[in-house]
Design an enzyme around this catalytic site. Structure first.
Site, short mmCIF file in Angstrom:
data_model
loop_
_atom_site.label_atom_id
_atom_site.label_comp_id
_atom_site.label_asym_id
_atom_site.label_seq_id
_atom_site.Cartn_x
_atom_site.Cartn_y
_atom_site.Cartn_z
N HIS A 12 -39.50 74.79 12.64
CA HIS A 12 -40.21 75.55 13.68
C HIS A 12 -39.24 76.22 14.66
O HIS A 12 -39.59 76.49 15.80
CB HIS A 12 -41.19 74.63 14.41
N HIS A 59 -41.76 69.73 22.83
CA HIS A 59 -40.35 69.66 23.25
C HIS A 59 -40.18 69.66 24.77
O HIS A 59 -39.11 69.96 25.28
CB HIS A 59 -39.55 70.85 22.70
N HIS A 195 -30.91 68.28 11.88
CA HIS A 195 -30.28 69.08 12.93
C HIS A 195 -30.00 68.26 14.17
O HIS A 195 -30.69 67.29 14.45
CB HIS A 195 -31.04 70.36 13.27
N GLU A 242 -37.49 64.86 13.87
CA GLU A 242 -38.72 65.63 13.65
C GLU A 242 -39.29 65.41 12.25
O GLU A 242 -40.44 65.77 11.98
CB GLU A 242 -38.46 67.13 13.88
C1 DHB Z 1 -33.61 74.70 17.04
C2 DHB Z 1 -34.30 73.78 16.24
C3 DHB Z 1 -35.41 73.10 16.75
O1 DHB Z 1 -36.14 72.18 16.04
C4 DHB Z 1 -35.84 73.32 18.05
O2 DHB Z 1 -36.93 72.67 18.49
C5 DHB Z 1 -35.15 74.23 18.85
C6 DHB Z 1 -34.04 74.91 18.35
C7 DHB Z 1 -32.45 75.45 16.51
O3 DHB Z 1 -31.91 75.13 15.43
O4 DHB Z 1 -32.03 76.41 17.17
FE FE Z 2 -37.70 71.23 17.26
#
Ligand code: DHB
Ligand code: FE
Length: 282
Positions: A12, A59, A195, A242
């Site tokens: 997302h 978030h 991530h 997530e």
């Molecule tokens: C990014 C990924 C995310 O899940 C998020 O909530 C905000 C930013 C990213 O990779 O930039």
């Molecule tokens: Fe996110």
């Protein structure tokens, strides 16, 4: 009675919202990501869901550190979108389905899941970007179903375990199948895959672990409940937690699913982007 058509996962990432706004679909950076979606669009066109359950992690827009529900379910007529600082335009409100929301909340609380019910809820990129990906032009796409947002805490520890997320999904599936309307429902699990956005490991991606998760979420999600929360942070990154949304979605689908399409691409922004469409047996 209502029927669950299937589940769809997607990252997302806010930058996707920006790419959609600028129509960068054929840009060399973006093409391998957007190429994961046409098969999903076709499936949605063929199956025509009446409702979408959007499982995402807020978030910090809808909830903040002062009040952090572990599991929250929207029960509003509409859900407004607001600027959270990513520079994305705010979209029009997304229509809700309070009658379905309350049915889910009743059923889940009877099944001993302690839910925060939200008669007002602002939705962030975790909810909105997937809606734009699956129903281009959302919320102004006439085919876009009315939505029930479900948010799980991945912001402030302690976060739910993978087992709890899968069990939540199982109870959600039971709730949906007992909704007394001849309706077709699709469930989204948004976020992930690996991530980490901050700290020394910012930019961390773990392809091997992502592939392990992708394989098992299809055919053996129980296996993934062995992963502890500490391991999840270690192997998927602080924001890779997530993946809990994927587990919640998967639990609702039941044992018998067929994989329709899968896409995995690294990186988009700082994230391993995973798209998966699982169809439930008729
Ligand atoms: C990014 C990924 C995310 O899940 C998020 O909530 C905000 C930013 C990213 O990779 O930039
Ligand atoms: Fe996110």
């Amino acid at each position: 009675m209502a029927k669950i058509l299937g589940g769809i996962t997607t990252s997302h990432i806010p930058a996707v919202g920006n790419a959609i706004q600028k129509e960068l679909y054929d840009d060399p950076y973006w093409k391998p990501f957007f190429d994961g979606y046409p098969k999903v669009h076709q499936w949605i066109k063929d199956t025509k869901p009446d409702y979408v359950i959007n499982i995402y992690n807020d978030h910090g827009l809808g909830f903040f550190l002062d009040r952090m529900p572990t599991f929250a379910i929207g029960a509003a007529h509409e859900y407004r979108n607001e600027d959270e600082g990513w520079g994305l335009p705010s979209l029009d409100p997304f229509p809700g389905a309070p009658e379905l929301s309350w049915h889910i909340i009743e059923s889940m609380v009877s099944d001993e899941f302690d839910i925060t019910s939200c008669q007002e809820l602002a939705v962030d990129h975790g909810f909105v970007v997937p809606m734009q990906l699956f129903w281009p032009g959302a919320p102004n796409n006439p085919d876009m179903p009315r939505a029930v947002p479900i948010s799980a805490n991945t912001v402030q520890h302690p976060i739910p375990t993978l087992k709890r997320a899968l069990d939540f999904g199982k109870a959600l599936g039971k709730a949906l199948r007992s909704f007394p309307e001849d309706a077709k429902i699709v469930i989204l699990g948004t976020g992930g895959l690996s991530h980490q956005l901050d700290g020394e490991r910012a930019g961390f991606i773990n392809k091997e672990f992502d592939q392990y998760c992708l394989e098992n979420i299809v055919s053996n999600p129980e296996e993934l409940t062995k992963i502890t929360r500490m391991e999840l942070v270690e192997k998927a990154g602080a924001q890779g937690t997530e993946f809990l949304m994927w587990m919640m979605m998967r639990g609702a689908l039941g044992d018998n699913v067929t994989e329709i399409t899968r896409n995995y691409h690294i990186p988009i922004s700082n994230t391993a982007a995973g798209t998966l469409l699982l169809e439930c047996a008729a």
